[in-house]
Design an enzyme around this catalytic site. Structure first.
Site, PDB file in Angstrom:
ATOM      1  N   SER A  45       0.783  -1.246   0.000  1.00 47.61           N
ATOM      2  CA  SER A  45       0.000   0.000   0.000  1.00 47.61           C
ATOM      3  C   SER A  45       0.811   1.291   0.000  1.00 47.61           C
ATOM      4  O   SER A  45       0.256   2.367  -0.161  1.00 47.61           O
ATOM      5  CB  SER A  45      -0.951   0.008   1.204  1.00 47.61           C
ATOM      6  OG  SER A  45      -0.222   0.329   2.374  1.00 47.61           O
ATOM      7  N   ASP A 146     -24.004   1.401   4.905  1.00 45.78           N
ATOM      8  CA  ASP A 146     -23.275   1.194   3.652  1.00 45.78           C
ATOM      9  C   ASP A 146     -24.224   1.594   2.523  1.00 45.78           C
ATOM     10  O   ASP A 146     -24.907   0.767   1.934  1.00 45.78           O
ATOM     11  CB  ASP A 146     -22.832  -0.278   3.507  1.00 45.78           C
ATOM     12  CG  ASP A 146     -21.835  -0.473   2.366  1.00 45.78           C
ATOM     13  OD1 ASP A 146     -21.998   0.207   1.333  1.00 45.78           O
ATOM     14  OD2 ASP A 146     -20.921  -1.305   2.498  1.00 45.78           O
ATOM     15  N   THR A 177     -14.611   1.365   5.539  1.00 46.13           N
ATOM     16  CA  THR A 177     -14.842   1.836   4.168  1.00 46.13           C
ATOM     17  C   THR A 177     -13.500   1.978   3.452  1.00 46.13           C
ATOM     18  O   THR A 177     -12.461   2.107   4.098  1.00 46.13           O
ATOM     19  CB  THR A 177     -15.494   3.231   4.180  1.00 46.13           C
ATOM     20  OG1 THR A 177     -14.528   4.156   4.717  1.00 46.13           O
ATOM     21  CG2 THR A 177     -16.752   3.263   5.027  1.00 46.13           C
ATOM     22  N   ALA A 208      -9.794   1.121  11.481  1.00 45.98           N
ATOM     23  CA  ALA A 208      -8.768   0.252  10.880  1.00 45.98           C
ATOM     24  C   ALA A 208      -8.976   0.251   9.374  1.00 45.98           C
ATOM     25  O   ALA A 208      -8.674  -0.724   8.705  1.00 45.98           O
ATOM     26  CB  ALA A 208      -8.869  -1.164  11.443  1.00 45.98           C
ATOM     27  N   ARG A 210      -8.723   3.469   6.562  1.00 47.62           N
ATOM     28  CA  ARG A 210      -7.625   4.312   6.114  1.00 47.62           C
ATOM     29  C   ARG A 210      -7.652   5.563   6.977  1.00 47.62           C
ATOM     30  O   ARG A 210      -8.724   6.038   7.365  1.00 47.62           O
ATOM     31  CB  ARG A 210      -7.765   4.681   4.626  1.00 47.62           C
ATOM     32  CG  ARG A 210      -7.411   3.535   3.667  1.00 47.62           C
ATOM     33  CD  ARG A 210      -5.915   3.205   3.717  1.00 47.62           C
ATOM     34  NE  ARG A 210      -5.501   2.180   2.786  1.00 47.62           N
ATOM     35  CZ  ARG A 210      -5.290   0.894   3.106  1.00 47.62           C
ATOM     36  NH1 ARG A 210      -5.473   0.474   4.345  1.00 47.62           N
ATOM     37  NH2 ARG A 210      -4.865   0.040   2.191  1.00 47.62           N
ATOM     38  N   GLU A 239       0.314   8.845   7.198  1.00 47.70           N
ATOM     39  CA  GLU A 239       1.278   7.782   7.519  1.00 47.70           C
ATOM     40  C   GLU A 239       2.427   7.869   6.510  1.00 47.70           C
ATOM     41  O   GLU A 239       2.177   8.171   5.344  1.00 47.70           O
ATOM     42  CB  GLU A 239       0.618   6.400   7.335  1.00 47.70           C
ATOM     43  CG  GLU A 239      -0.393   6.046   8.365  1.00 47.70           C
ATOM     44  CD  GLU A 239      -1.089   4.709   8.044  1.00 47.70           C
ATOM     45  OE1 GLU A 239      -0.576   3.924   7.229  1.00 47.70           O
ATOM     46  OE2 GLU A 239      -2.150   4.475   8.610  1.00 47.70           O
ATOM     47  N   HIS A 256      -0.758   0.642  11.739  1.00 44.58           N
ATOM     48  CA  HIS A 256      -1.354   0.055  10.526  1.00 44.58           C
ATOM     49  C   HIS A 256      -0.965  -1.426  10.379  1.00 44.58           C
ATOM     50  O   HIS A 256      -0.382  -1.839   9.367  1.00 44.58           O
ATOM     51  CB  HIS A 256      -0.916   0.857   9.276  1.00 44.58           C
ATOM     52  CG  HIS A 256      -1.709   0.549   8.051  1.00 44.58           C
ATOM     53  ND1 HIS A 256      -1.849   1.437   7.002  1.00 44.58           N
ATOM     54  CD2 HIS A 256      -2.400  -0.555   7.665  1.00 44.58           C
ATOM     55  CE1 HIS A 256      -2.586   0.894   6.044  1.00 44.58           C
ATOM     56  NE2 HIS A 256      -2.924  -0.328   6.422  1.00 44.58           N
TER      57      HIS A 256
END
Ligand SMILES: NC(=O)c1ccc[n+]([C@@H]2O[C@H](COP(=O)([O-])OP(=O)(O)OC[C@H]3O[C@@H](n4cnc5c(N)ncnc54)[C@H](O)[C@@H]3O)[C@@H](O)[C@H]2O)c1
Ligand SMILES: O=C(O)[C@H](O)[C@H](O)COP(=O)(O)O
Length: 387
Positions: A45, A146, A177, A208, A210, A239, A256
């Site tokens: 990522s 959602d 999400t 948990a 982004r 990050e 993360h």
């Protein structure tokens, strides 16, 4: 073929050496020069994959061994006819286990039973749905938001609520999400100052997904202003450079690693390997079994006098205890000068992460335990043996 890959992708040689010559780099150091003559680019990522990276390269296939794809310019790849594969769901179990461990730890610290709380799950995809299914089996009351699924599902798999209702009524809110900035339901700063204000007093917020799904500055202001909130953050804005002032206000802080089970990471590599084999018409012969002996966990056993809470908590902690990651993160940052960059510590903790297994890999022997105990363990994916 020439393969350029992030050095943190596990089992690179075992999976890809029969496909091409592999050159590895730290993910953040993969730039235009490194990929210029590559055919295949394999990332995690931390590598931004876009026109700047690929414009002057020969890359024909990009694979990310991760669930998230917010680091990839998918429209650019499509426009250029570059093949792409991600690893949807590869580490979803690990994230669910992180959430369960957070609940277990906070329940003990604050003296409540998490199964009696109202859980709000935002985003019911690979992670959110697995979490939701486990919680429902455990008898936990769940509210789900959602709007995308709600609008597209033919037969709704649960009763969806608005985000406003979820925030107002949940004791615990957990975010799952993707990070998006466009579309009808963008998630960038989904929890901004106003939304954070909607959380119930004494609510628990878990992120948990982004980092930028929560406005970290607004979160800090809210906590500093005395809003009674308990927060668990695995992901952070900017990050690996995190806001050091925010850290002490966060009850469970991790770098993360929610999805960092060894099982999940290897599944990510394997999914991309299979996608490459399909794309290039190659036989996919490599199997995870037989490549690498994974660390085995000892079996646990419980007898009829063990309570449901004791069995669950002991089982969860014996496989994954989030406090270990929290302590390591805080201690490593404590050793840094106040104004030093957090990037090196953040990346190093992730690079050298231990071999964490998933709940399904531990055998739990239960002797004359109630049906409630065995169904609760099954709901969390433990491997049960009745003796
Ligand atoms: N911390 C970690 O280690 C870690 C590990 C794995 C995944 N992740 C992240 O977790 C998130 C979820 O992963 P996933 O595999 O479940 O993704 P997914 O794509 O399978 O599911 C995401 C769900 O969110 C929904 N959604 C999108 N926009 C929304 C909005 N505005 N409001 C509510 N719901 C919305 C989508 O409809 C979808 O159902 C991603 O951001 C992923 O990058 C983090
Ligand atoms: O998107 C994912 O799969 C997760 O966030 C994963 O844990 C990211 O890990 P990384 O690629 O940064 O090593």
């Amino acid at each position: 073929m020439k393969i350029v890959a992030d050095e943190n992708i596990p089992l690179l040689n075992a999976f890809f050496q029969s496909i091409g010559d592999i050159t590895t780099y730290p993910g953040r150091e993969i730039g235009p020069e490194q990929v210029a003559d590559a055919d295949i680019l394999l990332v995690r990522s931390v590598t931004q994959v876009n026109q700047t990276l690929l414009a002057n390269s020969s890359v024909r296939f990009v694979g990310t061994c991760t669930i998230g794809t917010d680091h990839i310019d998918l429209a650019y790849l499509e426009e250029q006819g570059i093949n792409f594969a991600a690893a949807p769901g590869c580490n979803a179990n690990a994230v669910v286990e992180y959430v369960v461990s957070v609940l277990d730890v906070l329940a003990e610290q604050q003296g409540f039973n998490w199964q009696d709380k109202v859980m709000g799950v935002v985003g019911k995809g690979n992670v959110g749905d697995r979490l939701y299914q486990a919680l429902i089996k455990l008898g936990v009351t769940c509210l789900v938001n959602d709007p995308i699924l709600e609008a597209t599902e033919e037969n709704e798999s649960c009763e969806y609520v608005s985000l406003d209702q979820l925030l107002a009524e949940s004791d615990i809110v957990t975010l799952h999400t993707p990070l998006t900035e466009a579309g009808d339901y963008p998630t960038y700063h989904l929890l901004d100052a106003a939304r954070l204000d909607q959380l119930k007093p004494n609510a628990i917020l878990i992120n948990a997904s982004r980092g930028a799904v929560v406005d970290n500055q607004a979160l800090m202001s809210s906590l500093l202003a005395g809003k009674p909130l308990t927060v668990a953050l695995d992901v952070w804005e900017q990050e690996p450079e995190i806001n050091r002032q925010l850290l002490p206000l966060i009850t469970i802080a991790t770098p993360h690693i929610a999805g960092y089970s060894v099982d999940g990471k290897i599944a990510g590599t394997e999914m991309v390997y299979r996608a490459i084999c399909r794309a290039f018409g190659l036989p996919s012969r490599v199997r995870v079994e037989g490549i690498k002996p994974l660390p085995k966990l000892k079996a646990l056993s419980f007898s009829s006098d063990a309570s449901l809470e004791e069995v669950l908590s002991t089982s969860i902690r014996s496989v994954y205890d989030v406090r270990q990651d929290d302590a390591l993160f805080r201690n490593s940052l404590r050793a840094l000068a106040e104004d030093a960059s957090t990037a090196q510590v953040f990346d190093s903790l992730r690079k050298h992460y231990r071999s964490r297994r998933e709940f399904s890999t531990v055998k739990i022997k239960i002797k004359k335990c109630s049906g409630k105990v065995s169904s609760a363990l099954k709901a969390l994916n433990f491997n049960i043996v009745t003796v």
